[in-house]
Design an enzyme around this catalytic site. Sequence first.
Site, PDB file in Angstrom:
ATOM      1  N   GLU A  20       0.791  -1.227   0.000  1.00 28.63           N
ATOM      2  CA  GLU A  20       0.000   0.000   0.000  1.00 28.63           C
ATOM      3  C   GLU A  20       0.825   1.280   0.000  1.00 28.63           C
ATOM      4  O   GLU A  20       0.486   2.242  -0.668  1.00 28.63           O
ATOM      5  CB  GLU A  20      -0.960   0.010   1.205  1.00 28.63           C
ATOM      6  CG  GLU A  20      -2.120  -0.961   1.033  1.00 28.63           C
ATOM      7  CD  GLU A  20      -3.122  -0.861   2.162  1.00 28.63           C
ATOM      8  OE1 GLU A  20      -3.493   0.250   2.533  1.00 28.63           O
ATOM      9  OE2 GLU A  20      -3.516  -1.920   2.683  1.00 28.63           O
ATOM     10  N   ASP A  67      -6.512  -6.519   6.460  1.00 28.31           N
ATOM     11  CA  ASP A  67      -7.819  -6.189   7.022  1.00 28.31           C
ATOM     12  C   ASP A  67      -8.802  -5.995   5.868  1.00 28.31           C
ATOM     13  O   ASP A  67      -8.467  -6.203   4.699  1.00 28.31           O
ATOM     14  CB  ASP A  67      -7.743  -4.947   7.915  1.00 28.31           C
ATOM     15  CG  ASP A  67      -7.182  -3.721   7.185  1.00 28.31           C
ATOM     16  OD1 ASP A  67      -7.039  -3.770   5.931  1.00 28.31           O
ATOM     17  OD2 ASP A  67      -6.888  -2.708   7.845  1.00 28.31           O
ATOM     18  N   TYR A  94       0.752  -5.377  13.105  1.00 30.15           N
ATOM     19  CA  TYR A  94      -0.287  -4.539  12.503  1.00 30.15           C
ATOM     20  C   TYR A  94      -1.109  -3.847  13.582  1.00 30.15           C
ATOM     21  O   TYR A  94      -1.520  -4.472  14.560  1.00 30.15           O
ATOM     22  CB  TYR A  94      -1.195  -5.390  11.624  1.00 30.15           C
ATOM     23  CG  TYR A  94      -2.069  -4.574  10.717  1.00 30.15           C
ATOM     24  CD1 TYR A  94      -1.535  -3.612   9.876  1.00 30.15           C
ATOM     25  CD2 TYR A  94      -3.439  -4.778  10.691  1.00 30.15           C
ATOM     26  CE1 TYR A  94      -2.342  -2.870   9.039  1.00 30.15           C
ATOM     27  CE2 TYR A  94      -4.263  -4.044   9.851  1.00 30.15           C
ATOM     28  CZ  TYR A  94      -3.707  -3.087   9.024  1.00 30.15           C
ATOM     29  OH  TYR A  94      -4.515  -2.340   8.199  1.00 30.15           O
TER      30      TYR A  94
END
Length: 526
Positions: free
Chosen positions: A9, A85, A282
């Site tokens: 990302e 997620d 995370y």
Amino acid sequence: MGKKLLIVESPAKAKTVSKYVGPDFIVKASVGHIRDLPKSGKDAIDIDAGFVPHYVISPDKKKVVKEIQAAAKSTDEVLLATDPDREGEAIAWHIAELLPKGTKVKRVSYNEITEEAVRNALKHPRDIDTNLRKAQEARRVLDRLFGYGLSALIWKKVRYGLSAGRVQSPALRIIMEREREIRSFNPLTFWTITADVEKNKVFQIICAEEPTERSRVDMILEEGEKGVWVVGEIKETKAKRSPRPPFITSTLQQAASTRLGFSPSRTMGTAQKLYEAGHITYMRTDSVAMSSSATDACEKEVKKIFGDQYHEKRAYKTKSKNAQEAHEAIRPTYFSKQEAGSNSDQKRLYQLIWQRAMASQMTDAGLLKTKVLVKVGENPDMPRFSVNGNRILFDGWLKADPASRKDDIEVPEVAEGDTLNLKKIHAEEKQTQPPSRYSEAGIIKELEKRGIGRPSTYASIIKTLQDRGYVEKEGRTLFPTDTGDVVSSFVEKNFGEYISDSFTADMENELDDIAEGNREYEKTLK
């Protein structure tokens, strides 16, 4: 063997991951979402077709998309390694949808950016999780249907530029409910009575009663002046303080607000950097569990730093019924690293995470609580006075988390039956106080308790309320503004049933209910 394209990302994460995957991989960043629903609600979702969303490439991501598409053509396989997620699963799906036809695509995920975790994930690719992707899509659709429609009505009926939302509206309502309690609060007068007494040295004791009548206060003062003060009983109780579980998203935000003065958005931004650099696991999670390998690593460091007597293996269970527990708790990737981060914010937050995770696998702290009760005179109507103290017998987990330690309160050396010399008795008039306004940590705790929103959304909820001018922050306290009051009252009056706690929590888990809810919602608009 040809090259593989690995997509993450963020550029920072791409830089860290590149060190672990070797020359056979090209690592690129999507820089977050690459597609979204268009601004127009009419064009965004086809309600008649069954709430079908129509996505468009975000204008600022067209260049990124072209680069990914070009890289995909020159590689044998594309591995989507976005965050583990719902959001990450959705981003992976959007990327896959835009790749050239025939591209071999797989999904990989990991909970920490370490060489071992990344390489292990690459050995176990999987398909994109359709349920996770649809769950994110359900929330996005609901946000658009509820938030955009309601915001448009507020523009028309209240003022242009204001907004409301599926989770934002309940959060604002909770803050305003507390404000209305404060405004309607009627204070009551009471007195606290203390006495300075002496036995070897002067110390203060407190009346067990807080009278609300002046006549009662005068009686206690009069009896105190003429009565004999005698130690009636000394109670000693051994107690334990157990460590708390490792952090989840919400408790990290609360602790960082209380201890470090960080706003939730500052906390999450800092944690994101620590995660991308490979220092922590995370940071969007609602699970308090740690893996067995993590507890083993923690055990090793506890014994090494503090000694064998400080270790106690513990397992924690998440109490929230809405918790999904998809990931571990927030913890250091390497417990041996007591310091990490490239700036002050990162170092302070990392220390907080390290201390909490280490303490979670340590022994209870042992306390000795002491209470000295003092009897005054012979009048049976005279309340007792007392003094409380505590002393830490064994520091246990407080050794790793000294900020949680409460200072020892020394209790005077007295024995039952000792007579005390009264130096002064004093009454102070006070008034009961209204409930306090929410701090950022407080509203996060309340949202979590009511099952509103998800841990990853709390920071953005509070930021939106501040950005819109609905609340103002003074110190750590959130004060609702006049605008916030107007918007909250309007939404509650016209759409109260649609922003109830149960509605919000149910919509977090079920898209099926949207159809009926939306039909009723449109009737209200008409």
